[in-house]
Enzyme design. Structure first.
Site, PDB file in Angstrom:
ATOM      1  N   GLU A  49       0.846  -1.197   0.000  1.00 55.77           N
ATOM      2  CA  GLU A  49       0.000   0.000   0.000  1.00 55.77           C
ATOM      3  C   GLU A  49       0.878   1.243   0.000  1.00 55.77           C
ATOM      4  O   GLU A  49       1.761   1.387   0.852  1.00 55.77           O
ATOM      5  CB  GLU A  49      -0.905   0.031   1.228  1.00 55.77           C
ATOM      6  CG  GLU A  49      -1.974  -1.042   1.253  1.00 55.77           C
ATOM      7  CD  GLU A  49      -2.944  -0.859   2.410  1.00 55.77           C
ATOM      8  OE1 GLU A  49      -4.139  -1.090   2.214  1.00 55.77           O
ATOM      9  OE2 GLU A  49      -2.503  -0.479   3.529  1.00 55.77           O
ATOM     10  N   CYS A  50       0.647   2.136  -0.936  1.00 58.26           N
ATOM     11  CA  CYS A  50       1.323   3.427  -1.025  1.00 58.26           C
ATOM     12  C   CYS A  50       2.845   3.243  -0.976  1.00 58.26           C
ATOM     13  O   CYS A  50       3.443   2.772  -1.936  1.00 58.26           O
ATOM     14  CB  CYS A  50       0.820   4.361   0.068  1.00 58.26           C
ATOM     15  SG  CYS A  50       1.110   6.118  -0.303  1.00 58.26           S
TER      16      CYS A  50
END
Length: 442
Positions: free
Chosen positions: A329-330
């Site tokens: 994530e990210c």
């Protein structure tokens, strides 16, 4: 309905009013007095909750009317059972939220206040004003009938004379002043481009919280706060725990990878999963006994050189991904990519498990809620599942060379350019997952 302890919400007219400082001071002071406080944070924030958890000595959970279904909020409120008091810090200004409704609200702190019935304590930064502070408080108290502003705390008071002038504005009005915090620059917590510098990076965090507790005891009527707090009236049945991505989950965890929502970890554990941390910065690999790996967000751009040089981590993650799912994530997604250009313009090779190239030398802000419909299984959810999340980063995307992971839209329903990526067992998204629908989309 479970018997919940009394609660209240610390909110403000706008961001940067000092509500995090006031919240931490209150929690630390009450804990010093032997009270058990359950902290919450309104909105999609993964930095403030770490500070709240340190102050309270127990996990802090997010509450969000846009991203969470009501049953998930009900389940998270159960964490307060056994506590003496719940304290929720708001996000942005009290009534600020998206222009388009989400799961059951606009993501505003006021939505949580109305749904729980918890009264609001309004933190007003009075620097540069005096009697006008009362006018601000009155406007907020009258703006929404289902939200109760029970009192105010005056932050950034410059002197005894300044305090007297501000209090004079409240003298003829029914909103009580519950306390003041004087200007104490030494007690402020430094910011970084995604918010506060992480709690884990503060070597003297215990001492800082102790000092804030003293400020609260000196300036805030803690007994009055407890009297104003009200039991939650939220009566929706609780939603079952999150489906974990595996039975044993290898979780990247260090100064480069720490942005993961506490409710996600709690949900995985409640579903019977075991979480096994490892540190990419220490050149550690995912434990081979795990059946899934997860790289959360964080600040890989600040540690890109070390990550690129962590050959054992890179080779171990590549070997893991040959047979088992890996999700990022990210910041974790960027690390799964081919390369990352740091703020100084230097490119660093990442793990190469995905074809993503990102750039921090020419930054571009990406911010907002996201709704994603998965094209393929990811993050423990089957294809077709609708996920709600939030995206917040400054990376500019140079190229993506993999299959798109999902159809992703912003809060207004407009499709985003970022679709996430998938290659083999590896998936990644720029948004952080907050909640999911209970069934795949038709």
């Amino acid at each position: 309905m479970t018997n919940h302890p009394r609660g209240l919400i610390v909110a403000a007219p706008s961001t940067n009013s000092g509500k995090t400082t006031v919240t931490l001071a209150m929690i630390a002071a009450l804990r010093r007095r032997g009270r058990v406080v359950q902290p919450y944070k309104c909105g999609p924030d993964y930095i403030d909750p770490a500070f709240h958890a340190a102050a309270a000595g127990r996990p802090c959970y997010n509450l969000d009317s846009w991203a969470f279904n009501r049953g998930r909020v009900a389940a998270l409120l159960e964490a307060a059972v056994g506590a003496d008091l719940s304290i929720a810090e708001g996000v942005m200004g009290l009534f600020d939220g998206g222009s388009h409704a989400g799961a059951w609200g606009h993501g505003a702190t006021a939505d949580i206040a109305a749904a729980t019935g918890w009264p609001v304590v309004l933190v007003i930064d009075v620097a540069g004003q005096s009697q006008s502070a009362a006018a601000v408080a009155l406007g907020f108290a009258r703006y929404r009938a289902d939200v109760t502003v029970a009192g105010v705390i005056l932050n950034n008071v410059a002197s005894a004379r300044h305090e007297a002038l501000v209090r004079a504005g409240f003298a003829a009005h029914p909103i009580p002043v519950l306390g003041t915090l004087v200007r104490h620059a030494s007690q402020s917590i430094k910011n970084r481009h995604l918010g506060l510098v992480q709690a884990r990076e503060h070597a003297q965090l215990t001492e800082r919280l102790d000092a804030l507790a003293t400020l609260a005891e000196q300036g805030i009527d803690l007994a009055a706060l407890k009297q104003l707090a009200q039991p939650s009236r939220f009566d929706t049945p609780a939603t079952p725990a999150f489906a974990p991505p595996g039975q044993r989950i290898a979780l990247a965890s260090d100064d480069a990878f720490s942005f993961i929502y506490p409710h996600l970890l709690a949900g995985w554990r409640a579903a019977g999963a075991e979480i096994v941390p490892f540190s990419p910065l220490a050149d550690e690999t995912p434990d081979d006994s795990c059946d899934a790996a997860w790289l959360p967000g964080g600040y890989p751009e600040l540690h890109a050189g070390r990550l690129a040089a962590s050959s054992r981590f890179i080779s171990g993650l590549r070997a893991f991904a040959e047979t088992r799912p890996v999700h990022g994530e990210c910041g974790g997604y960027m690390t799964l990519g081919a390369g990352l250009i740091d703020a100084d313009g230097a490119r660093h090779a990442m793990t190469g498990l995905l074809g993503l190239e990102t750039d921090f030398a020419q930054r571009k802000l990406h911010l907002g809620y996201r709704v994603a419909t998965l094209h393929a299984p990811a993050a423990g959810h089957p294809a077709g599942t609708v996920l709600r999340g939030h995206e917040y980063h400054y990376a500019r995307v140079l190229s993506v060379s993999d299959e798109p992971l999902a159809d992703i839209h912003d809060a207004s329903g407009v499709a985003t350019a970022e679709t996430g990526s998938r290659r083999g067992h590896v998936t990644g998204t720029f948004f952080h997952m907050i909640d999911s629908s209970q069934e795949p989309a038709a």
